[in-house]
Design a protein around this motif. Structure first.
Motif, PDB file in Angstrom:
ATOM      1  N   ALA A 198      16.116   2.940  -4.679  1.00  0.00           N
ATOM      2  CA  ALA A 198      15.232   3.630  -5.615  1.00  0.00           C
ATOM      3  C   ALA A 198      14.722   2.684  -6.698  1.00  0.00           C
ATOM      4  O   ALA A 198      13.638   2.896  -7.261  1.00  0.00           O
ATOM      5  N   ALA A 199      15.479   1.624  -6.981  1.00  0.00           N
ATOM      6  CA  ALA A 199      15.029   0.636  -7.965  1.00  0.00           C
ATOM      7  C   ALA A 199      13.768  -0.073  -7.495  1.00  0.00           C
ATOM      8  O   ALA A 199      12.914  -0.451  -8.305  1.00  0.00           O
ATOM      9  N   LEU A 200      13.607  -0.264  -6.185  1.00  0.00           N
ATOM     10  CA  LEU A 200      12.406  -0.902  -5.661  1.00  0.00           C
ATOM     11  C   LEU A 200      11.168  -0.083  -5.976  1.00  0.00           C
ATOM     12  O   LEU A 200      10.133  -0.623  -6.387  1.00  0.00           O
ATOM     13  N   LEU A 201      11.278   1.213  -5.779  1.00  0.00           N
ATOM     14  CA  LEU A 201      10.143   2.092  -6.059  1.00  0.00           C
ATOM     15  C   LEU A 201       9.808   2.102  -7.544  1.00  0.00           C
ATOM     16  O   LEU A 201       8.630   2.052  -7.929  1.00  0.00           O
ATOM     17  N   GLU A 202      10.828   2.140  -8.390  1.00  0.00           N
ATOM     18  CA  GLU A 202      10.587   2.158  -9.837  1.00  0.00           C
ATOM     19  C   GLU A 202       9.937   0.854 -10.295  1.00  0.00           C
ATOM     20  O   GLU A 202       9.010   0.863 -11.112  1.00  0.00           O
ATOM     21  N   ILE A 203      10.398  -0.274  -9.787  1.00  0.00           N
ATOM     22  CA  ILE A 203       9.806  -1.565 -10.168  1.00  0.00           C
ATOM     23  C   ILE A 203       8.360  -1.645  -9.698  1.00  0.00           C
ATOM     24  O   ILE A 203       7.481  -2.126 -10.424  1.00  0.00           O
ATOM     25  N   HIS A 204       8.092  -1.177  -8.487  1.00  0.00           N
ATOM     26  CA  HIS A 204       6.724  -1.219  -7.977  1.00  0.00           C
ATOM     27  C   HIS A 204       5.803  -0.327  -8.802  1.00  0.00           C
ATOM     28  O   HIS A 204       4.654  -0.702  -9.094  1.00  0.00           O
ATOM     29  N   LEU A 205       6.276   0.843  -9.196  1.00  0.00           N
ATOM     30  CA  LEU A 205       5.458   1.726 -10.036  1.00  0.00           C
ATOM     31  C   LEU A 205       5.184   1.094 -11.401  1.00  0.00           C
ATOM     32  O   LEU A 205       4.087   1.241 -11.956  1.00  0.00           O
ATOM     33  N   ARG A 206       6.147   0.383 -11.931  1.00  0.00           N
ATOM     34  CA  ARG A 206       5.930  -0.291 -13.207  1.00  0.00           C
ATOM     35  C   ARG A 206       4.936  -1.441 -13.047  1.00  0.00           C
ATOM     36  O   ARG A 206       4.173  -1.729 -13.973  1.00  0.00           O
ATOM     37  N   TYR A 207       4.942  -2.074 -11.905  1.00  0.00           N
ATOM     38  CA  TYR A 207       3.941  -3.117 -11.648  1.00  0.00           C
ATOM     39  C   TYR A 207       2.539  -2.513 -11.638  1.00  0.00           C
ATOM     40  O   TYR A 207       1.601  -3.070 -12.215  1.00  0.00           O
ATOM     41  N   LEU A 208       2.390  -1.366 -10.981  1.00  0.00           N
ATOM     42  CA  LEU A 208       1.074  -0.729 -10.907  1.00  0.00           C
ATOM     43  C   LEU A 208       0.603  -0.227 -12.260  1.00  0.00           C
ATOM     44  O   LEU A 208      -0.607  -0.156 -12.511  1.00  0.00           O
ATOM     45  N   SER A 209       1.526   0.123 -13.132  1.00  0.00           N
ATOM     46  CA  SER A 209       1.146   0.676 -14.436  1.00  0.00           C
ATOM     47  C   SER A 209       0.896  -0.393 -15.489  1.00  0.00           C
ATOM     48  O   SER A 209       0.580  -0.059 -16.635  1.00  0.00           O
ATOM     49  N   THR A 210       1.009  -1.669 -15.120  1.00  0.00           N
ATOM     50  CA  THR A 210       0.818  -2.757 -16.094  1.00  0.00           C
ATOM     51  C   THR A 210      -0.289  -3.704 -15.633  1.00  0.00           C
ATOM     52  O   THR A 210      -0.192  -4.914 -15.809  1.00  0.00           O
ATOM     53  N   LYS A 211      -1.355  -3.159 -15.066  1.00  0.00           N
ATOM     54  CA  LYS A 211      -2.428  -4.001 -14.550  1.00  0.00           C
ATOM     55  C   LYS A 211      -3.210  -4.707 -15.658  1.00  0.00           C
ATOM     56  O   LYS A 211      -3.823  -5.753 -15.409  1.00  0.00           O
ATOM     57  N   LEU A 212      -3.224  -4.154 -16.856  1.00  0.00           N
ATOM     58  CA  LEU A 212      -3.972  -4.778 -17.944  1.00  0.00           C
ATOM     59  C   LEU A 212      -3.420  -6.155 -18.299  1.00  0.00           C
ATOM     60  O   LEU A 212      -4.140  -6.990 -18.863  1.00  0.00           O
ATOM     61  N   ALA A 271       0.813  -1.214   0.000  1.00  0.00           N
ATOM     62  CA  ALA A 271       0.000   0.000   0.000  1.00  0.00           C
ATOM     63  C   ALA A 271       0.848   1.266   0.000  1.00  0.00           C
ATOM     64  O   ALA A 271       0.417   2.309  -0.489  1.00  0.00           O
ATOM     65  N   LYS A 272       2.049   1.172   0.555  1.00  0.00           N
ATOM     66  CA  LYS A 272       2.930   2.352   0.615  1.00  0.00           C
ATOM     67  C   LYS A 272       4.370   1.881   0.618  1.00  0.00           C
ATOM     68  O   LYS A 272       4.712   0.899   1.283  1.00  0.00           O
ATOM     69  N   LEU A 273       5.206   2.581  -0.133  1.00  0.00           N
ATOM     70  CA  LEU A 273       6.637   2.264  -0.192  1.00  0.00           C
ATOM     71  C   LEU A 273       7.405   3.581  -0.168  1.00  0.00           C
ATOM     72  O   LEU A 273       7.325   4.367  -1.107  1.00  0.00           O
ATOM     73  N   LEU A 274       8.110   3.812   0.922  1.00  0.00           N
ATOM     74  CA  LEU A 274       8.859   5.058   1.105  1.00  0.00           C
ATOM     75  C   LEU A 274      10.329   4.745   1.314  1.00  0.00           C
ATOM     76  O   LEU A 274      10.675   3.762   1.982  1.00  0.00           O
ATOM     77  N   ILE A 275      11.184   5.592   0.766  1.00  0.00           N
ATOM     78  CA  ILE A 275      12.625   5.420   0.878  1.00  0.00           C
ATOM     79  C   ILE A 275      13.216   6.645   1.562  1.00  0.00           C
ATOM     80  O   ILE A 275      12.900   7.786   1.193  1.00  0.00           O
TER      81      ILE A 275
END
Length: 365
Positions: A162-176, A117-121
């Motif tokens: 920072a790679a963790l946040l980028e990977i998680h954002l890419r996961y959220l943007s590929t829900k289709l 639900a939340k990922l902060l660095i």
């Protein structure tokens, strides 16, 4: 010295209140452990790695499934919440995060991207340890909130959190790629299917009848999903990834029957194709089978050149970590903790969380 003496009745009420709080905390722990064991014991269907939080994962649960790829790895990472002072290895794949330790009695942790639900660095620098990175992860699974804190020392030529946040954002943007979408914007301005990266169009079936709504439309078949939309209303559509199709069959030569997984709502849909073409129906089944053997999850990231092996753990039979899941339970910050009298300090202090003592707080420094 306290100016107002405390009566015996006050201490009796305080003792009863503290006992009730301990009982509530013990009940919460037992419930969390029971839910965790029940979830791990139930049979899993389809892709579960990104939809679960598993604490104390068994060796077979750490194996990468088909289509799961390792995108980043971090060495010397401490699990501050439950394994402080014991550096381990943090792996990040396109489906989850894995923290593991090579010594026994340190159960590994698996955190699905869907549960985060939340990922902060955060970063800090001190004279003794140098530059330190910390990632705070808040996750929700089975109506239970978890908090994780991972920390490591930043070094030159080493990956950053920072790679963790980028990977998680890419996961959220590929829900289709992974989720069923109804009445979604799947067509472009010209009325054509907006293809996803790595998606290929195989066939198009006009005048396909959706028997659930008795509406005619068009069925599009790709290597990742089935897309149906109404001819008269393009906004009335359904995007059905193969990943979420649990059952797929052809009946009466022209009727396509499919059932989605429980994670996708267990929808049952029936489409009637315009012609009884055996090649068309076999094509859909073949593409679904091919996707099952070699799934495409859509999360693309430049991988770090490290070992592609998941954490190695040693199995254990004792119950030394029976309460391990409770260490990751999120602290409730919705209300302030009431003050209590601390005899060691002679002062009133905020009630400490469970398993925390004044001595343990002093030992931190």
């Amino acid at each position: 010295q306290c100016d107002v003496p405390m009566s015996d009745g006050f201490w009796a009420e305080e003792k009863v209140r503290l006992e009730k709080e301990r009982q509530t905390q013990r009940t919460q722990k037992q419930h969390t452990l029971a839910v965790q064991r029940a979830l791990q014991a139930r049979p899993r269907v389809g892709v579960w790695q990104d939809h679960e939080v598993v604490i104390g994962a068994r060796p077979h649960e750490l194996l990468y499934r088909r289509g799961e790829t390792q995108l980043a790895v971090f060495h010397g990472v401490e699990d501050i919440r439950a394994n402080a002072g014991r550096p381990g290895i943090l792996y990040c794949t396109n489906l989850r995060l894995l923290w593991g330790h090579t010594t026994p009695h340190r159960p590994p942790v698996s955190i699905g991207h869907y549960c985060i639900a939340k990922l902060l660095i955060s970063e800090k620098t001190n004279r003794l340890q140098g530059h330190c990175e910390t990632v705070h992860i808040a996750a929700v699974y089975a109506n239970t909130r978890f908090e994780f804190l991972f920390s490591h020392m930043s070094k030159p030529n080493h990956p950053s959190f920072a790679a963790l946040l980028e990977i998680h954002l890419r996961y959220l943007s590929t829900k289709l790629y992974r989720e069923v979408h109804l009445r979604h914007c799947v067509l472009d301005e010209d009325g054509l299917l907006a293809l996803l990266p790595e998606e290929l169009m195989f066939s198009k079936h006009q005048n396909t009848l959706n028997l659930a709504t008795d509406t005619r439309g068009c069925l599009l078949v790709t290597n990742i999903r089935l897309v149906w939309y109404a001819e008269e209303c393009l906004g009335f559509n359904a995007s059905l990834p193969y990943q979420q199709i649990a059952e797929l069959s052809i009946k009466h030569n022209t009727q396509l029957h499919l059932v989605t997984t429980s994670l996708a709502g267990a929808y049952r849909m029936v489409f009637r194709l315009p012609t009884a073409s055996k090649d068309s129906t076999q094509e859909i089944i073949a593409l679904h089978t091919l996707f099952t053997e070699s799934p495409i999850f859509g999360v693309v990231f430049e991988p770090i050149p490290h070992s592609q092996e998941p954490p190695e753990v040693q199995s254990e039979s004792d119950d030394s970590d029976a309460e391990e899941p409770s260490l990751y339970l999120a602290t409730d910050h919705s209300s302030d903790r009431p003050p209590v009298y601390a005899a060691e300090l002679g002062l009133a202090v905020a009630r400490l969380p469970n398993n925390v003592t004044l001595k343990s707080l002093w030992d931190v420094f």
